[in-house]
Design an enzyme around this catalytic site. Structure first.
Site, mmCIF file in Angstrom:
data_model
loop_
_atom_site.group_PDB
_atom_site.id
_atom_site.type_symbol
_atom_site.label_atom_id
_atom_site.label_comp_id
_atom_site.label_asym_id
_atom_site.label_seq_id
_atom_site.Cartn_x
_atom_site.Cartn_y
_atom_site.Cartn_z
ATOM 1 N N CYS A 1 3.849 -6.314 10.007
ATOM 2 C CA CYS A 1 3.543 -5.277 9.019
ATOM 3 C C CYS A 1 4.880 -4.892 8.410
ATOM 4 C CB CYS A 1 2.908 -4.062 9.699
ATOM 5 S SG CYS A 1 2.746 -2.651 8.588
ATOM 6 N N THR A 2 4.933 -4.848 7.077
ATOM 7 C CA THR A 2 6.222 -4.618 6.423
ATOM 8 C C THR A 2 6.755 -3.202 6.659
ATOM 9 O OG1 THR A 2 5.002 -4.138 4.380
ATOM 10 C CG2 THR A 2 5.872 -6.369 4.651
ATOM 11 N N HIS A 3 5.899 -2.303 7.107
ATOM 12 C CA HIS A 3 6.383 -0.952 7.448
ATOM 13 C C HIS A 3 7.294 -0.960 8.687
ATOM 14 C CE1 HIS A 3 3.287 0.606 4.733
ATOM 15 N NE2 HIS A 3 3.770 1.824 4.911
ATOM 16 N N TYR B 1 -4.060 0.368 3.939
ATOM 17 C CA TYR B 1 -4.886 -0.835 3.799
ATOM 18 C C TYR B 1 -5.409 -1.335 5.149
ATOM 19 C CZ TYR B 1 -3.735 -1.939 -1.141
ATOM 20 O OH TYR B 1 -3.631 -1.960 -2.517
ATOM 21 N N GLY B 2 -4.687 -0.974 6.212
ATOM 22 C CA GLY B 2 -4.972 -1.581 7.519
ATOM 23 C C GLY B 2 -6.357 -1.319 8.076
ATOM 24 N N SER C 1 0.833 -1.210 0.000
ATOM 25 C CA SER C 1 0.000 0.000 0.000
ATOM 26 C C SER C 1 0.869 1.262 0.000
ATOM 27 C CB SER C 1 -0.866 0.000 1.256
ATOM 28 O OG SER C 1 -0.014 -0.076 2.390
ATOM 29 N N CYS D 1 2.917 -7.137 1.800
ATOM 30 C CA CYS D 1 1.983 -6.472 2.716
ATOM 31 C C CYS D 1 1.204 -7.554 3.452
ATOM 32 C CB CYS D 1 1.044 -5.598 1.892
ATOM 33 S SG CYS D 1 -0.285 -4.853 2.851
ATOM 34 N N ASN D 2 1.363 -7.612 4.759
ATOM 35 C CA ASN D 2 0.635 -8.621 5.554
ATOM 36 C C ASN D 2 -0.873 -8.381 5.496
ATOM 37 O OD1 ASN D 2 2.794 -10.061 7.662
ATOM 38 N ND2 ASN D 2 3.440 -8.067 6.960
ATOM 39 N N THR D 3 -1.252 -7.104 5.529
ATOM 40 C CA THR D 3 -2.675 -6.759 5.553
ATOM 41 C C THR D 3 -3.380 -7.291 4.314
ATOM 42 O OG1 THR D 3 -2.019 -4.730 6.679
ATOM 43 C CG2 THR D 3 -4.276 -4.814 5.856
HETATM 44 N N1 DGL Z 1 2.605 -2.593 4.922
HETATM 45 C C1 DGL Z 1 1.307 -3.134 5.172
HETATM 46 C C2 DGL Z 1 1.399 -4.470 5.937
HETATM 47 O O1 DGL Z 1 2.389 -5.157 5.894
HETATM 48 C C3 DGL Z 1 0.254 -2.281 5.833
HETATM 49 C C4 DGL Z 1 0.151 -0.837 5.683
HETATM 50 C C5 DGL Z 1 -1.261 -0.245 5.569
HETATM 51 O O2 DGL Z 1 -2.030 -0.224 6.537
HETATM 52 O O3 DGL Z 1 -1.551 0.173 4.465
HETATM 53 O O4 DGL Z 1 0.466 -4.872 6.543
#
Ligand code: DGL
Length: 269
Positions: free
Chosen positions: A186-188, A43-44, A12, A75-77
């Site tokens: 979460c990859t962030h 996305y979360g 995202s 992205c895990n979400t």
């Molecule tokens: N980087 C996304 C993840 O790994 C989430 C970020 C978002 O909320 O958009 O879940």
């Protein structure tokens, strides 16, 4: 397949750069396309039905435009919701990034682990199944935070994370001093790992999925792209789904991930 690996790393926002970084340590000769669906970020907080439709549409357009031959949903979400539908819709390999609960459970000595993700990821049935299958003997404390995602986005735009604010977000994980391992689901979050460590009251094991994903992609490349020139440097380009001033403030950070070629994707429904 004789063509070079063209690997679409999708998130995202900027989070997937933590996965791109691990992939860049692997074999050379890859064309990486880093794609951020900034038009629909974050996305979360989105519903599962929104994500299923959105990710499918965005990936269709991106694959048409880039001719990528491997998709990494960094992205895990998204991965915890969309993997099965996109695997049905795309003929190329799809690698998903999901919470590293199994290695975290194996690493914990106390049997109490933290799961730090977006509100969507920590609530998913998919995540609950991972916990039942791989951490059934552990107590798992879940913290879902969209604010932490924003903090990571800002950090890559040069705004340093606030230690006190991060400490408040992490506080539920430290209510009991038994917890010894945290899954960065979460990859962030690996992008602000030092700030997370600084805001934590003690040494912990921090576990993310990046190295496992890099190994998976490397094995796909070895199987499918035997003719690639490993000594050739890899290239990186970034594509955003919406033009915005926010992108300019990211140029410097993107450059540190090898990415100076930035463009925008038209035509997403
Ligand atoms: N980087 C996304 C993840 O790994 C989430 C970020 C978002 O909320 O958009 O879940």
């Amino acid at each position: 397949m004789n063509s070079a690996p063209r690997i679409l790393v999708f998130d995202s926002g900027v989070g997937g750069l933590s996965i791109l970084e691990a992939l860049r340590q692997g074999p050379g000769g890859c064309d990486f396309i880093y794609a951020s669906d900034n038009a629909a970020f974050p996305y979360g907080l989105k519903t599962q039905s929104f994500l299923i439709e959105r990710v499918d549409n965005v990936l269709k357009t991106l694959i048409d435009q880039t001719q990528a031959n491997i998709i990494v949903v960094a992205c895990n979400t998204a991965s915890t919701v969309v993997l099965s539908s996109i695997r049905d819709h795309f003929k190329i390999p799809v690698v998903g990034v999901v919470p590293a609960i199994k290695p975290a459970a194996a690493l914990s000595s106390t049997g109490m682990i933290g799961l730090l993700g977006t509100p969507g990821t920590v609530d998913r049935d998919y995540t609950q199944t991972l916990i039942q299958d791989f951490a059934d003997d552990c107590e798992v404390i879940k913290v879902g935070s969209s604010r932490l995602v924003e903090i990571a986005e800002q950090s890559l735009r040069g705004i340093p994370p606030d230690k006190i604010e991060i400490g408040e977000i992490l506080a539920p994980l430290f209510a009991d001093d038994k917890l010894d391992t945290i899954v960065l689901a979460c990859t962030h979050f690996p992008l602000i790992i030092q700030a997370l460590k600084d805001a934590s009251p003690r040494e912990l094991n921090w576990v993310d999925s990046a190295d496992a994903i890099a190994r998976r992609v490397e094995s796909l490349i070895a199987k499918r792209h035997q003719q690639q020139n490993l000594s050739k440097p890899s290239s990186v380009q970034a594509i955003f789904t919406e033009d915005s001033d926010e992108i300019d403030s990211l140029r410097k950070a993107l450059s540190t991930f090898g990415c100076d070629d930035i463009s925008f994707c038209e035509g997403i429904k």
